[in-house]
Design a protein around this motif. Structure first.
Motif, short mmCIF file in Angstrom:
data_model
loop_
_atom_site.label_atom_id
_atom_site.label_comp_id
_atom_site.label_asym_id
_atom_site.label_seq_id
_atom_site.Cartn_x
_atom_site.Cartn_y
_atom_site.Cartn_z
N UNK A 187 1.70 7.97 0.80
CA UNK A 187 2.06 6.65 1.29
C UNK A 187 3.57 6.49 1.30
N UNK A 188 4.12 6.15 2.46
CA UNK A 188 5.57 6.06 2.62
C UNK A 188 5.91 4.77 3.36
N UNK A 189 7.01 4.16 2.98
CA UNK A 189 7.48 2.93 3.64
C UNK A 189 8.01 3.24 5.04
N UNK A 190 7.16 3.05 6.04
CA UNK A 190 7.55 3.17 7.44
C UNK A 190 6.92 2.02 8.21
N UNK A 191 7.20 1.95 9.51
CA UNK A 191 6.64 0.88 10.33
C UNK A 191 5.20 1.12 10.74
N UNK A 192 4.64 2.28 10.38
CA UNK A 192 3.28 2.62 10.80
C UNK A 192 2.27 1.59 10.34
N UNK A 193 2.39 1.14 9.11
CA UNK A 193 1.37 0.28 8.51
C UNK A 193 1.34 -1.10 9.17
N UNK A 194 2.52 -1.66 9.39
CA UNK A 194 2.57 -2.97 10.04
C UNK A 194 2.10 -2.87 11.48
N UNK A 195 2.48 -1.77 12.17
CA UNK A 195 2.07 -1.59 13.56
C UNK A 195 0.56 -1.48 13.68
N UNK A 196 -0.08 -0.97 12.63
CA UNK A 196 -1.54 -0.85 12.64
C UNK A 196 -2.24 -2.13 12.19
N UNK A 197 -1.47 -3.18 11.97
CA UNK A 197 -2.04 -4.45 11.55
C UNK A 197 -2.37 -4.52 10.08
N UNK A 198 -1.71 -3.66 9.27
CA UNK A 198 -1.97 -3.61 7.83
C UNK A 198 -0.65 -3.71 7.06
N UNK A 199 0.06 -4.84 7.16
CA UNK A 199 1.36 -4.94 6.50
C UNK A 199 1.28 -4.85 4.98
N UNK A 200 0.11 -5.09 4.40
CA UNK A 200 -0.05 -5.04 2.94
C UNK A 200 -0.67 -3.73 2.47
N UNK A 201 -0.77 -2.73 3.35
CA UNK A 201 -1.47 -1.49 3.02
C UNK A 201 -0.81 -0.75 1.85
N UNK A 202 0.51 -0.66 1.85
CA UNK A 202 1.20 0.06 0.79
C UNK A 202 1.02 -0.63 -0.56
N UNK A 203 1.09 -1.95 -0.55
CA UNK A 203 0.88 -2.70 -1.80
C UNK A 203 -0.54 -2.48 -2.32
N UNK A 204 -1.49 -2.42 -1.41
CA UNK A 204 -2.89 -2.21 -1.78
C UNK A 204 -3.09 -0.85 -2.45
N UNK A 205 -2.47 0.18 -1.89
CA UNK A 205 -2.69 1.53 -2.39
C UNK A 205 -1.75 1.93 -3.53
N UNK A 206 -0.73 1.15 -3.77
CA UNK A 206 0.24 1.50 -4.82
C UNK A 206 -0.44 1.66 -6.18
N UNK A 207 -1.51 0.89 -6.42
CA UNK A 207 -2.21 0.96 -7.69
C UNK A 207 -2.88 2.32 -7.89
N UNK A 208 -3.14 3.05 -6.79
CA UNK A 208 -3.80 4.35 -6.89
C UNK A 208 -2.82 5.51 -7.00
#
Length: 246
Positions: A187-208
């Motif tokens: 998981x890396x901070x890039x624009x991919x997650x927001x472009x896919x409609x998941x702006x909170x994806x990194x926060x969600x997976x950080x716990x793992x």
């Protein structure tokens, strides 16, 4: 040293271009869409005292890839390639929700694109063809191992193909003076997650993630530049995971 970086205008690709310039590489900044970010990256490369060439090419197009590598010769003999360009193809979903055209396009860019760029790089760098050798680094993903269930299984499969291609090609061209390796970001901070409609994806997976955070593009770039460098002179066919332990 002349380096081609596909998908070099944003995110991990941009970080690789900038760090490569700092390490003494002239850089071809490949892009396929808006030219403005590629031009900005090229200016950062030039600010580091190196040559830069932004070049539009769709890596899934054989003609575009040939033109890309022909243009790279303007900066000097090719010494390296980073296959970074990739797409997820769609908003996340289960495999049974995807249309076949989305899957085909993802495989065209992520797998056929890597094949085409590797082929052209080998034809220019291999001692078999009169070249002086060089290094190729393919950008894979830890998704190749985790499977990306419920999100992008087709994307994960494409990255598993990149891993296999890396290992096989490394064996083919090691005696030609070319080292082939891959870096598999997590998981890396890039624009991919927001472009896919998941702006909170990194926060969600950080716990793992054992390190408790997502990575930065510059951290991936450091791994790539090590594999390109003489410090990795006995490293070939490796897939280096840079994912914080996940």
């Amino acid at each position: 040293m002349t380096l081609v970086v596909t998908g070099g205008s944003r995110g991990i690709g941009a970080a690789i271009c900038v760090l490569a310039a700092a390490r003494g590489h002239d850089v071809v900044v490949n892009f396929s869409g808006d030219p403005a970010p590629a031009r900005e990256v090229a200016e950062r490369v030039r600010a580091a005292g190196r040559q830069a060439l932004p070049f539009r090419a769709d890596v899934s197009s054989e003609d575009d890839v040939r033109a890309l590598f022909d243009a790279a010769a303007e900066l000097g003999p090719l010494t390296g390639l980073v296959n970074n360009a990739a797409i997820t193809g769609n908003t996340p979903g289960r495999l049974d929700s995807y249309e076949v055209d989305v899957v085909r396009r993802t495989l065209d860019v992520n797998v056929t694109g890597v094949f085409l760029c590797c082929r052209e790089a080998v034809r220019r760098m291999s001692t078999r063809y009169g070249g002086a050798g060089g290094a190729i680094v393919n950008i894979s993903s830890t998704a190749a191992r985790t499977g990306s269930a419920g999100e992008w299984v087709h994307y994960a499969a494409s990255k598993a193909a990149v891993d296999t291609m890396t290992y096989g090609l490394a064996q083919e061209v090691a005696s030609d003076g070319i080292r082939v390796n891959a870096v598999a970001p997590g998981m890396v901070h890039t624009g991919l997650h927001e472009a896919a409609g998941m702006p909170d994806r990194l926060e969600k997976y950080a716990r793992q993630i054992p390190m408790g955070r997502a990575g930065q593009p510059a951290e991936i770039a450091e791994a790539v530049l090590w594999l390109l460098s003489p410090s990795a002179s006995f490293t070939a066919g490796a897939v280096l995971e840079v994912g914080g332990g996940r």
